[in-house]
Motif scaffolding. Structure first.
Motif, PDB file in Angstrom:
ATOM      1  N   LEU A   8       0.823  -1.204   0.000  1.00 33.83           N
ATOM      2  CA  LEU A   8       0.000   0.000   0.000  1.00 33.83           C
ATOM      3  C   LEU A   8       0.860   1.258   0.000  1.00 33.83           C
ATOM      4  N   GLY A   9       1.956   1.210   0.774  1.00 29.46           N
ATOM      5  CA  GLY A   9       2.865   2.352   0.809  1.00 29.46           C
ATOM      6  C   GLY A   9       3.500   2.626  -0.536  1.00 29.46           C
ATOM      7  N   LEU A  15       1.372   6.950  -6.758  1.00 29.86           N
ATOM      8  CA  LEU A  15       0.267   7.852  -7.091  1.00 29.86           C
ATOM      9  C   LEU A  15       0.596   9.304  -6.749  1.00 29.86           C
ATOM     10  N   THR A  16       1.136   9.518  -5.562  1.00 29.29           N
ATOM     11  CA  THR A  16       1.437  10.894  -5.159  1.00 29.29           C
ATOM     12  C   THR A  16       2.593  11.481  -5.979  1.00 29.29           C
ATOM     13  N   LYS A  29      -6.918  12.241  -2.007  1.00 29.24           N
ATOM     14  CA  LYS A  29      -7.588  10.959  -2.234  1.00 29.24           C
ATOM     15  C   LYS A  29      -6.595   9.827  -2.497  1.00 29.24           C
ATOM     16  N   HIS A  30      -5.347  10.158  -2.768  1.00 30.80           N
ATOM     17  CA  HIS A  30      -4.313   9.147  -2.958  1.00 30.80           C
ATOM     18  C   HIS A  30      -3.593   8.817  -1.660  1.00 30.80           C
ATOM     19  N   VAL A  31      -3.928   9.531  -0.578  1.00 27.03           N
ATOM     20  CA  VAL A  31      -3.231   9.342   0.696  1.00 27.03           C
ATOM     21  C   VAL A  31      -4.170   8.842   1.791  1.00 27.03           C
ATOM     22  N   PHE A  32      -5.217   9.593   2.066  1.00 26.15           N
ATOM     23  CA  PHE A  32      -6.043   9.291   3.234  1.00 26.15           C
ATOM     24  C   PHE A  32      -6.803   7.969   3.153  1.00 26.15           C
TER      25      PHE A  32
END
Length: 234
Positions: A8-9, A15-16, A29-32
């Motif tokens: 996931l990390g 994405l970020t 929305k790509h983090v939380f």
């Protein structure tokens, strides 16, 4: 399960990085959502498997630690909001040191403070390169006014930040002796945020408490000066 969190990390990093390169911004929305999965995992594992309430909330604590560290750097003007969000996300996914790591700090094993390690070992690892590149660009383009802004106009902010942190330790020493260590860490973090929010009023309160702490323990002055010098250099 740890490999799943690592996966996931990696996804969050890809994405970020993509949106940052493409648009210059980090999309929440790509983090939380990914950080939320980590928080839910620790809640489930802590309550159902380990029967440890503190461990169950370690994802949330990690998120808060990431916010605090990132917010302090944001106050110094060195970070943007997207940088803070990324550190929050990774601190929520990895509140403790990985079992695959060969060398880990003790604080990241017993307590969900791995965000500190993430900050210094990964995100700030590129700082020297960014610093010398930025400095060279400013010199080449003869933007000496920017150098003045960096080194002179905002010289007080690192000393102010060091005051908040030192004062938080004084507060912790006053009220935290009778509390468990993890509650003491929480009080220390909350004290820094409150002092930062109060700004000038926080500075006055901080100076008064710092003077009291220095009267009781004169060594705190030396620690403060080292901390302020470190922040200024950063």
């Amino acid at each position: 399960m740890e490999l799943f969190l690592i996966g996931l990390g990696v996804i969050m990093g890809i994405l970020t990085s993509y949106t940052d390169i493409k648009t210059g911004f980090i999309d929440d929305k790509h983090v939380f959502p990914i950080a939320g999965i980590g928080i839910l995992y620790y809640l489930y594992y802590g309550i159902v498997i380990k029967h440890d309430v503190f461990y169950a909330f370690s994802g949330l604590i990690g998120l808060a630690i990431g916010f605090l560290l990132g917010y302090l750097l944001y106050l110094m003007g060195g970070w943007a909001s997207g940088d803070v969000v990324i550190l929050m996300g990774y601190s929520a996914l990895f509140p403790y040191a990985s079992s695959y790591a060969k060398i880990v700090p003790p604080y990241a094993v017993r307590y969900p403070l791995h965000g500190i390690t993430l900050l210094f070992n990964s995100i700030l690892a590129v700082f020297p390169f960014i610093f010398f590149y930025s400095l060279a660009v400013l010199v080449i383009r003869r933007k000496t006014t920017r150098l003045k802004e960096i080194f002179i106009d905002k010289w007080l902010k690192p000393f102010e930040l060091a005051l908040w942190i030192s004062t938080a330790f004084v507060i912790l020493r006053i009220v935290g002796e009778a509390l468990p260590l993890h509650f003491g860490v929480l009080i220390w973090a909350i004290a820094i945020v409150i002092l930062a929010k109060l700004q000038k009023v926080g500075d006055v309160v901080g100076l008064m408490l710092f003077a009291y702490g220095a009267f009781k323990t004169p060594e705190i002055v030396y620690s403060y000066l080292k901390l302020a010098a470190t922040f200024y250099t950063f």
